[in-house]
Design a protein around this motif. Structure first.
Motif, PDB file in Angstrom:
ATOM      1  N   VAL A  63       0.739  -1.343  -0.076  1.00  0.00           N
ATOM      2  CA  VAL A  63       0.065   0.021   0.050  1.00  0.00           C
ATOM      3  C   VAL A  63       0.821   1.109  -0.067  1.00  0.00           C
ATOM      4  N   GLY A  64       2.039   1.339   0.898  1.00  0.00           N
ATOM      5  CA  GLY A  64       2.980   2.203   0.684  1.00  0.00           C
ATOM      6  C   GLY A  64       3.583   2.427  -0.614  1.00  0.00           C
ATOM      7  N   ALA A  65       3.850   1.350  -1.273  1.00  0.00           N
ATOM      8  CA  ALA A  65       4.489   1.562  -2.695  1.00  0.00           C
ATOM      9  C   ALA A  65       3.454   2.164  -3.735  1.00  0.00           C
ATOM     10  N   ALA A  66       2.188   1.917  -3.414  1.00  0.00           N
ATOM     11  CA  ALA A  66       1.314   2.418  -4.316  1.00  0.00           C
ATOM     12  C   ALA A  66       0.980   4.043  -3.869  1.00  0.00           C
ATOM     13  N   THR A  67       1.258   4.175  -2.827  1.00  0.00           N
ATOM     14  CA  THR A  67       0.834   5.592  -2.523  1.00  0.00           C
ATOM     15  C   THR A  67       2.259   6.502  -3.062  1.00  0.00           C
ATOM     16  N   ALA A  68       3.422   5.836  -3.039  1.00  0.00           N
ATOM     17  CA  ALA A  68       4.327   6.429  -3.343  1.00  0.00           C
ATOM     18  C   ALA A  68       4.353   7.056  -4.872  1.00  0.00           C
ATOM     19  N   LEU A  69       3.860   5.791  -5.574  1.00  0.00           N
ATOM     20  CA  LEU A  69       3.713   5.908  -7.111  1.00  0.00           C
ATOM     21  C   LEU A  69       2.830   6.858  -7.591  1.00  0.00           C
ATOM     22  N   LEU A  70       1.708   6.971  -6.764  1.00  0.00           N
ATOM     23  CA  LEU A  70       0.349   8.037  -7.089  1.00  0.00           C
ATOM     24  C   LEU A  70       0.959   9.468  -6.580  1.00  0.00           C
ATOM     25  N   LEU A  71       1.820   9.588  -5.405  1.00  0.00           N
ATOM     26  CA  LEU A  71       2.304  10.978  -5.250  1.00  0.00           C
ATOM     27  C   LEU A  71       3.411  11.323  -6.150  1.00  0.00           C
ATOM     28  N   ALA A  72       4.124  10.470  -6.588  1.00  0.00           N
ATOM     29  CA  ALA A  72       5.186  10.790  -7.504  1.00  0.00           C
ATOM     30  C   ALA A  72       4.312  11.152  -8.946  1.00  0.00           C
ATOM     31  N   ALA A  73       3.548  10.520  -9.164  1.00  0.00           N
ATOM     32  CA  ALA A  73       2.978  10.795 -10.455  1.00  0.00           C
ATOM     33  C   ALA A  73       2.221  12.283 -10.416  1.00  0.00           C
ATOM     34  N   ALA A  74       1.572  12.467  -9.248  1.00  0.00           N
ATOM     35  CA  ALA A  74       0.856  14.076  -9.182  1.00  0.00           C
ATOM     36  C   ALA A  74       1.842  14.952  -8.991  1.00  0.00           C
ATOM     37  N   LEU A  75       3.209  14.746  -8.426  1.00  0.00           N
ATOM     38  CA  LEU A  75       4.241  15.797  -8.408  1.00  0.00           C
ATOM     39  C   LEU A  75       4.750  15.862  -9.518  1.00  0.00           C
ATOM     40  N   CYS A  76       4.984  14.950 -10.469  1.00  0.00           N
ATOM     41  CA  CYS A  76       5.625  15.050 -11.705  1.00  0.00           C
ATOM     42  C   CYS A  76       4.488  15.978 -12.812  1.00  0.00           C
ATOM     43  N   VAL A  77       3.254  15.862 -12.601  1.00  0.00           N
ATOM     44  CA  VAL A  77       2.374  16.433 -13.435  1.00  0.00           C
ATOM     45  C   VAL A  77       2.577  17.770 -12.939  1.00  0.00           C
ATOM     46  N   VAL A  78       2.354  17.985 -11.612  1.00  0.00           N
ATOM     47  CA  VAL A  78       2.405  19.583 -11.165  1.00  0.00           C
ATOM     48  C   VAL A  78       3.701  20.190 -11.856  1.00  0.00           C
ATOM     49  N   ALA A  79       4.788  19.562 -11.722  1.00  0.00           N
ATOM     50  CA  ALA A  79       6.020  20.120 -12.056  1.00  0.00           C
ATOM     51  C   ALA A  79       6.320  20.479 -13.404  1.00  0.00           C
ATOM     52  N   ALA A  80       5.542  19.261 -14.437  1.00  0.00           N
ATOM     53  CA  ALA A  80       5.834  19.492 -15.775  1.00  0.00           C
ATOM     54  C   ALA A  80       4.626  20.644 -16.234  1.00  0.00           C
ATOM     55  N   ARG A  81       3.774  20.866 -15.694  1.00  0.00           N
ATOM     56  CA  ARG A  81       2.874  22.154 -15.925  1.00  0.00           C
ATOM     57  C   ARG A  81       3.416  23.377 -15.663  1.00  0.00           C
ATOM     58  N   HIS A  82       4.100  23.355 -14.570  1.00  0.00           N
ATOM     59  CA  HIS A  82       4.775  24.573 -14.037  1.00  0.00           C
ATOM     60  C   HIS A  82       5.861  24.832 -14.799  1.00  0.00           C
ATOM     61  N   ALA A  83       6.680  23.827 -15.559  1.00  0.00           N
ATOM     62  CA  ALA A  83       7.764  24.213 -16.501  1.00  0.00           C
ATOM     63  C   ALA A  83       7.350  24.697 -17.870  1.00  0.00           C
ATOM     64  N   ARG A  84       6.064  24.445 -18.267  1.00  0.00           N
ATOM     65  CA  ARG A  84       5.573  24.792 -19.632  1.00  0.00           C
ATOM     66  C   ARG A  84       5.303  26.233 -19.326  1.00  0.00           C
ATOM     67  N   ARG A  85       4.964  26.945 -18.184  1.00  0.00           N
ATOM     68  CA  ARG A  85       4.553  28.387 -18.179  1.00  0.00           C
ATOM     69  C   ARG A  85       5.615  29.258 -18.535  1.00  0.00           C
TER      70      ARG A  85
END
Length: 513
Positions: A491-513
């Motif tokens: 469950v912790g590994a699934a949490t880490a994957l979900l959190l990493a995916a969310a943070l990567c999307v946030v960082a990618a959107r911020h980089a495109r601005r």
């Protein structure tokens, strides 16, 4: 209003909605359900539980079970696709334009009902095509009978879809059911309707399962096979069912009349909101309350700018840890802003009940408490887009840290609501299971919210996940409430994957601005 104009409005709305990603997601899920409706010979999964037997995969059997599966899934998942038609008109300004036209209220509502039915019906058509493909793929009968395949869709699926289309119109026009609360309410309404609709005493034929069950029971009895029970739903059988010939239902005129009446009643009820819905007309939605008060605007005093920029000294700059703490508190306040008093009262009651029940019931208490904050969790990752401040926040630094504090705020809320069963689990040595679940749910909400920018996907997906755990599916137990569930590490590994995916999307959107 002319039927031609009404039909044009419904078709135009239909074409706009089928281009949306949510339509494709539900459509693919419906096609997948059609695949499960006719599993391979020797498979243990089934949509129709008829004991140790099933029908031969001919047009009659595959068409019937696929139609029943479509009624089951599209009444739930399809509702969330079509229930945003009126809200979208309001956001886009189309509703305000329509309010200035001679379009009658009843015509507008019937148009939305027809549009909803077209969207759901297109999914049913795709499901019917899947039934043909699955019949040929299984190879037990290559004689395709179009009537045997399409008639169950017309009598089982379409009436249920008409009720679903009407419910979407009603939910959008009732203020209390227009938002996320309506999504949760419909989930439980649909679950109850699926169970009650399988009864022989269900009004206007219900889901029609009892008609299919009686025909199947009679056909099997003629071959010396006794069926004790027949149930609809995705189930796992210990023994793979054996194929028996069944040629279809001989529908009576009374049953056909009930299904037609159900569609007519659904259409009539769709017009009912004309009694209270204002159709975006301010003259109808705003009561006469006199002229709006004039709020004086204070003029800020002008001050001279300093010759040199004043930089903060090291003594006045906040420490990094203190700044992160303030950010976390701020995100928690934003997350819980506007939460009504009765929600906090309910949370306090759950904590009190969790502390009072025996320790053996802590797992059940944890499952109950894990549904209470679902509407607040669904805010994670969506509020900036919902309130139109995404571009403003995009100019601020450290977007990944803000997203991380959003998740931590969700974890803090989860720990608070599940405090009583969590303490019980900690005493029993299951603290890791509880903490893993408390971290997983906000991570799931944040990931889905960031990816889709809407709260609806999490609200629906989480309810399905929660319902599976409630029914004892240990393999999906993210809470640690059932025996035999996944380990806290998984469950912790699934949490880490979900959190990493969310943070990567946030960082990618911020980089495109």
């Amino acid at each position: 209003m002319r039927p031609r104009v009404l039909g044009a409005l419904a078709v135009a709305d239909f074409r706009e909605r089928v281009r949306r990603p949510g339509y494709l997601v539900v459509l693919l899920a419906a096609v997948g359900l059609g695949y499960l409706a006719a599993p391979a010979a020797g498979a243990h999964w089934t949509i129709v539980n008829a004991g140790m037997h099933r029908g031969v995969y001919n047009s009659a059997y595959v068409g019937t079970v696929t139609a029943l599966a479509g009624a089951l899934w599209l009444s739930l998942g399809g509702f969330y696709v079509v229930r945003t038609a009126i809200a979208r008109d309001e956001r886009s300004g189309v509703g305000q334009l329509l309010a200035a036209t001679p379009l009658r209220m009843s015509g507008y509502l019937v148009g939305k009902f027809l549009s909803n039915l077209l969207v759901l019906g297109s999914m049913a058509v795709a499901l019917a095509g899947t039934a043909v493909v699955m019949q040929l793929a299984r190879g037990e009968s290559y004689a395709v009978d179009p009537v045997a395949i399409l008639l169950p869709f017309a009598l089982y699926t379409v009436p249920v879809l008409a009720v679903t289309a009407t419910a979407a119109v009603l939910f959008e026009t009732l203020p209390v059911l227009r938002g996320g609360f309506g999504n949760v309410v419909w989930f439980f309404v649909a679950m109850f309707a699926v169970l009650a609709g399988q009864s022989p005493d269900a009004p206007l034929g219900g889901l029609g399962v009892h008609v299919f069950a009686e025909s199947l029971r009679d056909a099997f009895a003629a071959q010396g096979i006794t069926l004790t029970e027949i149930a609809l739903g995705l189930m796992y059988l210990d023994v793979a069912p054996r194929a028996v010939v069944w040629t279809g239902v001989d529908f009576t005129a009374g049953f056909v009349g009930d299904r037609i009446l159900l569609v007519v009643l659904a259409t009539a009820v769709a017009v009912l909101p004309a009694l209270w819905f204002g159709r975006f007309d301010p003259a109808r939605s705003v009561r006469s309350a006199g002229p709006a008060p004039v709020v004086p605007v204070a003029t800020a005093p002008t001050t001279a700018l300093p010759d040199r920029p004043v930089l903060p000294s090291p003594q006045t700059m906040p420490r990094r840890g203190r700044a992160f703490g303030r950010l976390l508190v701020g995100e928690l306040r934003i997350l819980t802003q506007g939460v009504p008093w009765w929600w906090w009262l309910g949370a306090a009651a759950l904590i009190a009940v969790g502390a009072a029940v025996p320790a053996s019931a802590s797992g059940t208490t944890l499952i109950v408490t894990s549904i209470w904050p679902v509407l607040i969790w669904s805010r994670l990752g969506t509020q900036s887009h919902e309130f139109g401040v995404e571009a403003l926040l995009g100019a601020c630094p450290a977007p990944v840290r803000r997203a991380l504090t959003q998740w931590l705020a969700g974890v803090a809320l989860t720990v608070l609501v599940g405090l009583a069963p969590g303490v019980r689990m900690a005493i029993a040595g299951d603290l890791a299971d509880w903490l893993a679940g408390a971290a997983f749910v906000p991570a799931l909400a944040l990931a889905l919210g960031v990816l889709t920018r809407t709260a609806r996907l999490f609200q629906v997906g989480y309810l399905l996940l929660w319902y599976a755990v409630l029914n004892g599916v240990a393999g999906l137990d993210y809470l640690g409430a059932l025996d035999g569930g996944p380990s806290p590490v998984l469950v912790g590994a699934a949490t880490a994957l979900l959190l990493a995916a969310a943070l990567c999307v946030v960082a990618a959107r911020h980089a495109r601005r």
